[in-house]
Design an enzyme around this catalytic site. Structure first.
Site, short mmCIF file in Angstrom:
data_model
loop_
_atom_site.label_atom_id
_atom_site.label_comp_id
_atom_site.label_asym_id
_atom_site.label_seq_id
_atom_site.Cartn_x
_atom_site.Cartn_y
_atom_site.Cartn_z
N LYS A 1 0.82 -1.20 0.00
CA LYS A 1 0.00 0.00 0.00
C LYS A 1 0.86 1.26 0.00
CE LYS A 1 -3.58 0.01 2.74
NZ LYS A 1 -4.79 -0.06 1.87
N ARG B 1 -3.71 2.86 8.46
CA ARG B 1 -3.97 1.60 7.76
C ARG B 1 -2.71 0.74 7.73
NH1 ARG B 1 -8.50 2.51 3.90
NH2 ARG B 1 -8.95 4.74 3.81
N GLY C 1 -8.35 -7.09 4.06
CA GLY C 1 -9.23 -7.20 5.21
C GLY C 1 -8.66 -7.94 6.40
N MET D 1 -5.89 -7.26 8.28
CA MET D 1 -5.31 -6.46 9.37
C MET D 1 -6.17 -5.24 9.61
SD MET D 1 -1.24 -6.92 8.69
CE MET D 1 -1.39 -6.53 6.95
N ARG E 1 -3.42 -1.68 -6.29
CA ARG E 1 -2.66 -2.92 -6.11
C ARG E 1 -3.07 -3.87 -7.22
NH1 ARG E 1 -5.78 -4.71 -0.53
NH2 ARG E 1 -7.85 -4.91 -1.41
N HIS F 1 -16.06 -7.96 1.07
CA HIS F 1 -15.03 -8.82 1.63
C HIS F 1 -15.20 -10.26 1.14
CE1 HIS F 1 -13.54 -11.64 4.76
NE2 HIS F 1 -12.51 -10.84 4.78
N ARG G 1 -0.32 -47.60 -10.53
CA ARG G 1 -0.34 -48.40 -9.29
C ARG G 1 -1.16 -49.66 -9.54
NH1 ARG G 1 -1.37 -42.58 -6.69
NH2 ARG G 1 -2.63 -42.58 -8.57
N ARG H 1 4.29 -49.67 -11.71
CA ARG H 1 4.85 -50.11 -10.43
C ARG H 1 4.28 -51.49 -10.10
NH1 ARG H 1 3.46 -46.73 -5.14
NH2 ARG H 1 1.47 -47.81 -5.37
N GLU I 1 12.09 -44.63 -2.00
CA GLU I 1 11.12 -44.31 -0.96
C GLU I 1 11.71 -44.39 0.44
OE1 GLU I 1 7.14 -46.31 -2.07
OE2 GLU I 1 8.70 -47.53 -3.03
N SER J 1 12.45 -43.29 -9.66
CA SER J 1 11.28 -42.44 -9.47
C SER J 1 11.13 -42.22 -7.97
CB SER J 1 10.02 -43.11 -10.04
OG SER J 1 8.91 -42.26 -9.87
N GLY K 1 9.42 -41.68 -4.79
CA GLY K 1 8.09 -41.78 -4.18
C GLY K 1 8.07 -40.94 -2.93
N THR K 2 7.85 -39.65 -3.10
CA THR K 2 8.06 -38.72 -1.98
C THR K 2 6.98 -38.82 -0.91
OG1 THR K 2 7.05 -37.00 -3.36
CG2 THR K 2 9.47 -37.07 -3.25
N ASN K 3 5.85 -39.47 -1.19
CA ASN K 3 4.88 -39.69 -0.11
C ASN K 3 5.52 -40.58 0.97
OD1 ASN K 3 3.06 -38.31 -1.70
ND2 ASN K 3 2.03 -40.13 -2.46
N ASP K 4 6.03 -41.75 0.54
CA ASP K 4 6.66 -42.66 1.51
C ASP K 4 8.02 -42.14 1.97
OD1 ASP K 4 4.73 -44.50 1.95
OD2 ASP K 4 5.45 -45.95 0.48
N CYS L 1 7.07 -39.14 -8.38
CA CYS L 1 5.71 -39.60 -8.64
C CYS L 1 4.79 -39.50 -7.44
CB CYS L 1 5.72 -41.03 -9.17
SG CYS L 1 6.40 -42.23 -7.99
N TYR M 1 11.55 -35.40 -14.99
CA TYR M 1 10.10 -35.24 -15.10
C TYR M 1 9.46 -35.24 -13.71
CZ TYR M 1 9.56 -40.28 -14.20
OH TYR M 1 9.59 -41.52 -13.63
#
Length: 893
Positions: free
Chosen positions: A31, A101, A110, A112, A357, A473, A579, A635, A763, A782, A784-787, A849, A869
């Protein structure tokens, strides 16, 4: 006050000059930087000054204490405003009034606090009345100040003031605030001061300087209020940035019928259409428009006509001011090279600019604006690619209401934010959040929303308000979040106490199902059928530009033909994760799967697997056809066997009948296979080691399917076989040898061959650390970033919901590590594996993946880490494509 002196805490602006500029937003906040920029552009900006974000940092570093020399700097800057305006702060005859302000470097509409009309007291209000010749205006301004200051600075609940105001109107049989007289406002002021005395046991402060420092402290304090914290978490804004404070001479839109206040967008923020879009109110102040307390009027005749309003447009009643505002619109958009959200006030026929803005916009609008601005020569194609937030695209990629479906429309109101949503009615933001966390879809219904509702608005599928306009708002926040929103549904009456909304003589209780269509402004009874999305020409153009810029390939996680086709439509360049276990749950197959698990010998397992082979082969044939010429990473069976076990008596009986065994024997086998910690138990490649016939059947199905499709005209296949959860090279060696043996058997029998590759899923931390060894066998990795996230943190993704909110609240985690990759820990393991894998096998193919593959921040990390990838769910493929393009352009800078 405390702390060492600094060279400059304060930057002045107004009257065609400023100390700062738009490039200083980190110091001045958005602002303050834009007020300075508008001043430098020669626009009519009321004079004022900005207290920098460095003061905010100091304020929190020194236990809410200001720098020693700030007070003198504020006095000096205030004297400069007095000089420019020709009024004096606290002067009983000619008082200067100011607004106070917030303004952080990132827009937080809205969230703050703001205080207007500061400087009024029992004496200066009379001076204002005399100078303006309008007592009604003076006391209206005073009651606004007491209410705002009482709420923001003194902590008195704002509803107490609202109740008093509503009761005053009821007693006088009036509807609008503007109908109240000067004497009415005097009475309201008196009641407001009594509220403060009753609640706080002290009088309303009369010293303007005490008021000013109270307001400055409150604005800095609001940086750490709960709604601001929530908003920052939802929008990835750092708490370390702090906020600036802007103090500015008041201009008044509530002095009479030649005064007004409004909010405008230089283009339509819902659709992106190049038309002036906005609302205003005559004889009002800015919070009246944003809060939605009065239904605003449209700026343009076009807007009035499109929304079937019977209220006059500014273009009609203030044509001269409207022409000036149109010129400002053109100037600002050309200067900033982006759609602008502007706030203005008209005081006695003179236009003043209070803010500009970059405007919050929907995904559809963001894309259209970016593409059209390229066509207009305002920005480049690379600018357009970087102008659209990838996460916003999700708004466009999910089903929408079927225009041919039967719908019982309860009412039509303002289409404040497009999209459609169905959910249960809730009347409280807290309940919306609670039900959402339990997996229920809700529509948040409010008379009007306030910043305190931010958490519930985020949790809800859609938002419906009975008051407010297109710039209220609710509308602004919903568009920024991508939530469908309908505002100004005045035919609906909401009774919070009873938990009921009523319309047309019908009542709808909390928990009842409704649908809202934010594009049409419709509120619909019950659930409405949906259809698949259609992407616009502008979307296709933006994606084409993105594809020209990105280095990373984008694949999809898919195992059904429907998902694979959808992925191709969204531009996927292959399947990064199929899977196979998901294919086993089909009702036609699950009995054979359970027979295989329950078999007590290899021969028994092979008999069951022979039944499954045709199904698996048919699955892979369909996927290879859809992805012809593109890689398909399959897999092998990964999850623990207990997931397939029969649980109910009926399921046990079914397996017993198919296998010719006693149900009690089936139950005993199920009990024997039970594991205490199955996610770290007998799963992944461990199954292949113990039961090699499972992976042999899957490999045979893959190779037979590949040969079948490769023999079809104009088709080619690129099968990639992925061994899950490997921790050691020996595991890979054993299983790759078996896969290769099956391949040779199939190829020899068919007299044909296809090229294929065998790789592994990274993994486990050990796999990442020993990637150099694994790469001797694996032809691709590959991640397996979840595990990998689970095993790195030692956190179960399925059980983390019970404590993750606390970790986010205390800043232990900046973001949920299952949503956005933990760069410092999990990311370092990925980087190590990339370096060590390539050291052994320079041409190794590397991808990701997990669901992180569709998270824009994680995609940026993958680009920096040098992966080839990313792979994600089909609906997130365009998000990943755009994020990959932005990552590539950032790396070139």
């Amino acid at each position: 006050m405390a702390g060492k002196p600094t060279t400059k805490w304060i930057y002045s602006f107004g009257d065609g000059r400023a100390d700062g500029s738009a490039e200083m937003r980190n110091l001045l906040g958005g602002k303050g930087a834009n007020l300075a920029e508008m001043s430098n552009l020669g626009l009519p900006v009321p004079p004022g000054f900005t207290i920098t974000t460095e003061v905010c940092t100091h304020y929190y570093a020194y236990d809410n204490v200001f720098p020693d020399d700030l007070s003198a700097a504020v006095d000096e800057a205030l004297a400069e405003i007095e000089k420019r305006v020709g009024a004096a702060f606290g002067d009983p005859d000619n008082p200067l009034l100011v607004s106070v302000r917030s303004g952080s470097r990132a827009s937080m509409p809205g969230m703050m606090d703001t205080v207007l009309n500061l400087g009024l007291n029992d004496v200066t209000v009379e001076g204002l009345a005399t100078r303006s010749g309008d007592s009604r205006f003076a006391y209206d301004s005073y009651r606004r100040f007491i209410q705002m200051f009482g709420d923001v600075v003194l902590g008195v609940d704002h509803y107490l003031f609202e109740e008093t105001l509503e009761q005053t109107k009821l007693d006088r049989d009036l509807i609008l605030d503007t109908d109240l007289s000067a004497d009415d406002w005097r009475a309201v002021v008196s009641e407001y001061k009594k509220i403060i005395e009753r609640e706080l046991k002290e009088s309303f402060p009369q010293d303007p300087r005490e008021q000013l420092w109270g307001a400055i402290g409150a604005v800095f304090g609001s940086w750490m209020n709960q709604r601001a914290i929530t908003y920052r978490r939802l929008h990835d804004i750092s708490a370390e940035w702090g906020t600036a404070v802007n103090i500015q001479a008041m201009v008044f839109g509530n002095m009479g019928e030649d005064c007004a206040t409004g909010v405008a967008f230089t283009r339509d923020p819902s659709t992106g259409e190049n038309m002036f879009y906005g609302e205003y109110l005559v004889n009002a102040q800015g919070e009246d428009v944003v809060a939605g307390i009065r239904t605003p009027q449209h700026l343009t005749l076009v807007g009035k006509q499109r929304n079937a309003s019977n209220l006059p447009a500014m273009e009609e009643v203030m044509p001269g001011v409207f022409a000036q505002l149109t010129d400002v619109r053109q100037l600002l958009e050309v200067h900033y090279k982006d759609m602008q959200d502007i706030e203005f006030t008209v005081q006695q026929g003179k236009l003043y600019m209070l803010q500009t803005r970059s405007g919050k916009r929907t995904a559809a609008a963001a894309i259209r604006i970016a593409v059209e601005m390229v066509g207009e020569g305002v920005i480049t194609e690379v600018d357009a690619v970087n102008r659209v937030d990838p996460a916003q695209l999700e708004q466009l990629l999910h089903p929408r209401l079927d225009p041919g479906a039967t719908r019982n429309v309860l009412t039509r109101a303002l289409p404040a934010s497009p999209g459609a949503a169905t959910g249960k009615i809730v009347f409280s933001a807290d309940i919306a959040e609670d039900m959402s966390q339990k997996g229920e879809d809700v529509i948040l219904v409010r008379i009007e929303t306030s910043p305190e509702d931010i958490h519930g608005m985020h949790a809800a599928r859609g938002i419906l308000t009975t008051r407010g306009g297109m710039t209220s708002h609710a509308a602004v926040v919903a568009r920024g979040m991508g939530r469908p929103c309908v505002t100004g549904a005045s035919e609906i009456n909401v009774d919070y106490a009873a938990g009921v909304m009523s319309i047309g003589g019908r009542n709808f209780a909390a928990g009842d199902l409704i649908t809202i269509d934010g594009a049409a402004g419709e509120v619909i009874e019950g659930r409405v059928a949906t259809i698949e999305p259609e992407v616009s020409d502008e979307f296709a153009q933006l994606m084409e530009w993105a594809d020209q810029q990105r280095r990373l390939k984008v694949r999809a996680n898919a195992e059904t033909p429907a998902d694979a086709r959808r992925a191709r439509e969204f531009g996927a360049e292959g399947i990064g994760l199929c899977r196979t276990e998901h294919m086993f749950f089909d009702p036609e197959r699950i009995v054979a799967v359970r027979q295989m698990i329950m078999a007590e010998s290899e021969a028994g397992r092979r008999t069951a697997l022979d039944e499954l082979l045709p199904f698996q082969r048919a699955d892979f044939i369909e996927l290879f056809r859809i992805m012809s010429g593109l890689p398909v990473t399959i897999r092998l069976l990964d999850p623990p066997l207990h997931e397939f076990l029969p649980r109910t008596d009926a399921e046990i009986a079914e397996v017993a009948k198919a296998s010719g065994k006693d149900p009690k024997a089936i139950q005993a086998t199920a009990a024997r296979l039970h594991e205490s910690n199955p996610m770290l138990g007998h799963r992944g490649c461990r199954l292949g080691i113990s039961f090699p016939e499972i992976y042999e059947m899957q490999a045979r199905a893959i190779f037979e399917a590949a040969l079948a499709v490769a023999a079809e005209p104009e088709r080619s296949v690129i099968p990639e076989i992925m061994i899950p959860l490997a921790a050691t090279k020996r595991e890979l060696d054993i299983l790759k040898e078996k896969i290769d043996s099956v391949a040779e058997s199939v190829f020899d029998a068919a007299g044909q061959r296809v090229a294929y590759s065998v790789g592994t899923m990274i993994e486990l931390p050990r796999a990442a650390l020993r990637a150099n060894e694994l790469a001797e066998t694996a032809e691709f990795f590959s991640f397996g970033t979840n595990d990998l996230t689970q095993t790195t943190f030692g956190i179960s993704r399925d059980d983390a919901a019970s404590f993750l909110p606390d970790y986010l609240h205390y800043g232990i985690f900046e973001v949920d590590p299952f949503v956005s990759i933990d760069v410092d820990g999990v990311g370092e393991l990925v980087t190590i594996a990339v370096e060590r894998g390539r050291a052994t096998r320079p041409d190794i193919k590397l991808g990701i993946c997990g669901e992180h593959g569709g998270d824009p921040a994680s995609v940026r990390f993958c680009d920096r880490a040098g992966l080839d990838y990313v792979s994600c769910s089909p609906y997130r493929v365009p998000i990943a494509r755009l994020a990959a393009a932005q990552a590539a352009t950032a790396s070139k800078d």
